[in-house]
Design an enzyme around this catalytic site. Sequence first.
Site, PDB file in Angstrom:
ATOM      1  N   SER A 142       0.847  -1.193   0.000  1.00 15.27           N
ATOM      2  CA  SER A 142       0.000   0.000   0.000  1.00 15.27           C
ATOM      3  C   SER A 142       0.878   1.237   0.000  1.00 15.27           C
ATOM      4  CB  SER A 142      -0.901   0.021   1.234  1.00 15.27           C
ATOM      5  OG  SER A 142      -1.602   1.250   1.318  1.00 15.27           O
TER       6      SER A 142
ATOM      7  N   TYR B 114      -1.214  -0.813  10.351  1.00 16.28           N
ATOM      8  CA  TYR B 114      -1.296  -1.208   8.948  1.00 16.28           C
ATOM      9  C   TYR B 114      -0.162  -0.571   8.151  1.00 16.28           C
ATOM     10  CZ  TYR B 114      -3.182  -1.728   4.210  1.00 16.28           C
ATOM     11  OH  TYR B 114      -3.357  -2.024   2.884  1.00 16.28           O
TER      12      TYR B 114
END
Length: 233
Positions: A140, A155
């Site tokens: 990401s 995350y």
Amino acid sequence: MPAILVTGANRGIGLALVEALLERGDRIAATARDPARADALLALAGRAPDRLSVIGLDVADPASVAGLAGRLAEAGLTRLDVLVNNAGIIGPSRQSTLDMDFDGFAETLAVNTLGPLRVVQAVLPLLKAGREARILTITSAMGSMSHTTSDRIAYRASKAAVNKVMQGLGTDLGPQGIAVAVAHPGWVRTDMGGQSAAVAPADSARGLIGLIDRMRQGEPCSFHDWSGRAVPW
């Protein structure tokens, strides 16, 4: 016919990848933590049983990963040309630097960072037997060190860590003829991304497959988004 392993394929980006790969005629092994509940994936396998095998895998469970090569062999796969590390989680509801669910943080790292490396090591003999083998790990842009945003820090940290792991893996596997890259799939309309996200799963999948097809042996590990644009590490 390329042989491709996609982890975390029961929904979202993983399922869209399997659909797109099937459309072009590839041979796929798709994993889910609980295959019996992966209804959409099983439906695809029912339409193409000779080209899609659904396999149980929990990337955070060392025993499950250790048995992966054997389950692939049972499915008739003796080589892998492509591994797509897609399985991942968003992490705990509390993941601020000032208020952290540390058990949830550890779980996020186990799935998003350690899981992909475990899978690579488990199937490395199959990749070495493949043709121009490639490893693509779905990461990401939230893990880019160029971003100072602090929301969902567990995350973000897990993705920054897996980027570094894959970069090192590319250094080690490059001389063995295996290419490694990481890719940001975009803000995709999935359970994780939400329905207000900008990118359709099918569009993201097509872009990611294009990245896989452009990977070349001897190139350093790269970081691009689904559209092919370079992302800063």
